[in-house]
Design an enzyme around this catalytic site. Sequence first.
Site, PDB file in Angstrom:
ATOM      1  N   TRP A 130      55.366 -20.245  23.161  1.00 19.21           N
ATOM      2  CA  TRP A 130      55.757 -19.147  22.270  1.00 19.21           C
ATOM      3  C   TRP A 130      56.022 -17.909  23.125  1.00 19.21           C
ATOM      4  O   TRP A 130      55.223 -17.564  24.004  1.00 19.21           O
ATOM      5  CB  TRP A 130      54.626 -18.898  21.264  1.00 19.21           C
ATOM      6  CG  TRP A 130      54.878 -17.803  20.286  1.00 19.21           C
ATOM      7  CD1 TRP A 130      56.014 -17.562  19.571  1.00 19.21           C
ATOM      8  CD2 TRP A 130      53.941 -16.800  19.876  1.00 19.21           C
ATOM      9  NE1 TRP A 130      55.855 -16.473  18.755  1.00 19.21           N
ATOM     10  CE2 TRP A 130      54.593 -15.989  18.915  1.00 19.21           C
ATOM     11  CE3 TRP A 130      52.616 -16.518  20.231  1.00 19.21           C
ATOM     12  CZ2 TRP A 130      53.952 -14.914  18.315  1.00 19.21           C
ATOM     13  CZ3 TRP A 130      51.985 -15.446  19.628  1.00 19.21           C
ATOM     14  CH2 TRP A 130      52.643 -14.652  18.674  1.00 19.21           C
ATOM     15  N   ASP A 211      45.158 -21.616  21.446  1.00 18.87           N
ATOM     16  CA  ASP A 211      45.820 -20.956  20.329  1.00 18.87           C
ATOM     17  C   ASP A 211      45.981 -21.978  19.207  1.00 18.87           C
ATOM     18  O   ASP A 211      46.663 -22.990  19.372  1.00 18.87           O
ATOM     19  CB  ASP A 211      47.185 -20.425  20.776  1.00 18.87           C
ATOM     20  CG  ASP A 211      47.840 -19.531  19.722  1.00 18.87           C
ATOM     21  OD1 ASP A 211      47.267 -19.371  18.630  1.00 18.87           O
ATOM     22  OD2 ASP A 211      48.927 -18.991  20.004  1.00 18.87           O
ATOM     23  N   LYS A 246      49.767 -18.846   8.292  1.00 16.13           N
ATOM     24  CA  LYS A 246      50.525 -19.998   7.806  1.00 16.13           C
ATOM     25  C   LYS A 246      49.747 -20.796   6.775  1.00 16.13           C
ATOM     26  O   LYS A 246      50.241 -21.081   5.688  1.00 16.13           O
ATOM     27  CB  LYS A 246      50.916 -20.916   8.975  1.00 16.13           C
ATOM     28  CG  LYS A 246      52.150 -20.481   9.722  1.00 16.13           C
ATOM     29  CD  LYS A 246      51.868 -19.328  10.655  1.00 16.13           C
ATOM     30  CE  LYS A 246      53.100 -18.962  11.475  1.00 16.13           C
ATOM     31  NZ  LYS A 246      52.834 -17.788  12.349  1.00 16.13           N
TER      32      LYS A 246
END
Length: 398
Positions: A130, A211, A246
């Site tokens: 990312w 993460d 999310k």
Amino acid sequence: MFEHVKAFPGDPILSLNEDFQVDPRANKVNLSIGIYFNADGKLPVMAAVHDAEHALAREIRPRPYLPMAGLPDYRDAVHQLVFGNACSVRTRQRIATLQTLGGSGALKVGADFLRRTLPNAQVWISDPSWENHRVVFERAGFIVNTYPYYDIATGGLRFAAMLDALHAIPNRHIVLLHACCHNPTGVDLDRNQWREVISLIEKKELLPFVDMAYQGFGTDLDDDAFAVRELAARGISCLVANSFSKNFALYGERCGGLSVVCQSDEEAMRVLGQLSGTVRSNYSNPPTYGAKVVHTVLRTPVLRTLWQTELASMCRRISAMRHAMYKQLQGRISDEIVSHYIQQRGMFTYTGLNTAQVDRLRTEHGVYLVRSGRMCVAGLNEQNISIVADAIARVLSR
């Protein structure tokens, strides 16, 4: 004073989303930004979240500042969800956990804390990773390196090369890992591969920073946390950033957590104190509302069950869209590229499209992907999937 300040180039994903908003075409499709949309192409309000918010609205109370570490009940709920009920490290109070401003806030606080704690360490992230991972750690003052991860030829994992690179990292340096639903590739390690990586990390005395932004979007809540729980079970010091953006569809509430697994309860207390000090110098203390919504859902059995049912349904819908894309593109593009849609998992997939092809998708067909070729599969639905498949087939046929 500020004549020397350079223009900010913008975040490539957010800038692309802004371009999409002003695109006048009726059949445009946005598959760039990492947001889950439902089958109608809308951002959902989960029923469990809806019910929790109504319950909170019936008991409106004053809103004092929270402690720097956040709402205690929320932090305990993060403990349980991330590490599970059977985690001995958790029951022995060896985990320091903060409420943070989403997963990004957890990364930022963790990076600042580690920069002071391990000033000589460097950071290794996957290639690719990312985009914000590099930004966060570099701005904290770290040198950021990469280790091999994605295999362009197969659309899978360069596992042997990854192990070789990790083995070459000096002791007591930091390795950033994706717990599940790797962003941006959608390529994950299986359990045996995780065990091998964790054994190497333990042997090399590396510090893993995991993460976990997509817990529940890979297989289920427990399986997606396997790497985190395996690290904790072995008593390996590590950091874990988790997000509720999310899996609760609470993007704007910025709900997340940072957990640090320590070697004793006394060490965990000292680490929590330093983490709290890091929060104080950044944003002083976190907000209340979103944390209370998450805590209410996780600690109310009926709402917890409802939330898990909804989350599982979201996960199944993403999987169904992957298989639908595979079916629509099979025979129209190469087998190597079409297989990406069912080999990879989670919200994202690497389509195998190059930068020029992604640009053509956008300009000629109104289909927006990140220029790396990353597609947010959660943006697909029954209404737009044929548009996207036809556009990809046309671009790849020329």
